[in-house]
Design a protein around this motif. Sequence first.
Motif, PDB file in Angstrom:
ATOM      1  N   PRO A   2       0.895  -1.446  -0.175  1.00  0.00           N
ATOM      2  CA  PRO A   2       0.263   0.141   0.028  1.00  0.00           C
ATOM      3  C   PRO A   2       0.612   1.532  -0.329  1.00  0.00           C
ATOM      4  CG  PRO A   2      -0.961  -1.375   2.236  1.00  0.00           C
ATOM      5  CD  PRO A   2       0.391  -2.244   0.951  1.00  0.00           C
ATOM      6  N   PHE A   3       2.394   1.299   1.021  1.00  0.00           N
ATOM      7  CA  PHE A   3       3.014   2.613   0.894  1.00  0.00           C
ATOM      8  C   PHE A   3       3.295   2.697  -0.375  1.00  0.00           C
ATOM      9  CE2 PHE A   3       5.556  -1.299   1.683  1.00  0.00           C
ATOM     10  CZ  PHE A   3       6.528  -1.324   1.335  1.00  0.00           C
ATOM     11  N   LEU A   4       3.778   1.723  -1.408  1.00  0.00           N
ATOM     12  CA  LEU A   4       4.374   1.928  -2.595  1.00  0.00           C
ATOM     13  C   LEU A   4       3.420   3.221  -3.906  1.00  0.00           C
ATOM     14  CD1 LEU A   4       6.930   1.642  -4.591  1.00  0.00           C
ATOM     15  CD2 LEU A   4       6.057  -0.762  -4.889  1.00  0.00           C
ATOM     16  N   GLU A   6       0.350   3.690  -2.722  1.00  0.00           N
ATOM     17  CA  GLU A   6       0.582   5.686  -2.209  1.00  0.00           C
ATOM     18  C   GLU A   6       1.199   6.350  -3.186  1.00  0.00           C
ATOM     19  OE1 GLU A   6      -1.030   9.106  -1.088  1.00  0.00           O
ATOM     20  OE2 GLU A   6      -2.142   6.812  -1.139  1.00  0.00           O
ATOM     21  N   ALA A   7       2.563   6.324  -3.080  1.00  0.00           N
ATOM     22  CA  ALA A   7       3.720   7.116  -3.484  1.00  0.00           C
ATOM     23  C   ALA A   7       3.386   6.669  -5.211  1.00  0.00           C
ATOM     24  CB  ALA A   7       5.675   6.167  -3.309  1.00  0.00           C
ATOM     25  N   GLU A  48      11.428   3.576  -1.499  1.00  0.00           N
ATOM     26  CA  GLU A  48       9.616   3.171  -0.875  1.00  0.00           C
ATOM     27  C   GLU A  48      10.412   1.106  -0.407  1.00  0.00           C
ATOM     28  OE1 GLU A  48       7.218   4.839  -0.155  1.00  0.00           O
ATOM     29  OE2 GLU A  48       8.131   6.424  -0.452  1.00  0.00           O
ATOM     30  N   ARG A  51      13.025   0.707   2.686  1.00  0.00           N
ATOM     31  CA  ARG A  51      12.063   0.447   3.645  1.00  0.00           C
ATOM     32  C   ARG A  51      11.015  -0.285   4.502  1.00  0.00           C
ATOM     33  NH1 ARG A  51       7.327   5.375   3.388  1.00  0.00           N
ATOM     34  NH2 ARG A  51       6.632   3.656   3.693  1.00  0.00           N
TER      35      ARG A  51
END
Length: 99
Positions: A2-4, A6-7, A48, A51
């Motif tokens: 999800p963080f990727l 979002e980025a 990303e 992390r």
Amino acid sequence: MPFLEEALAGRGAPAAVSLCERFGNVLLLEWNLERASALTVMALIDVELLRVKCGRTTHLLARLSLESWTRIAAEGLQVPEIAPDRVLESLLERHGVID
């Protein structure tokens, strides 16, 4: 993942990204090579993924033009003289030696 996503598709995402969809552990990404280089987009992805100490596998899903291939090669190899008019197969094709 999800963080990727979002980025690449959320607020502040690169303007060059035209499609970013997640399918389980796969992220389908499409971007305009005229607006952002492959090196830039891959570097963003790698930052990303760093992390969470993860790597990436890249699969090309569509054909690229000779111009796109040579631009990616020139950037990746840091050899700006790589250009479509210097690719042997392109020259042979232009002179009718190969189809």
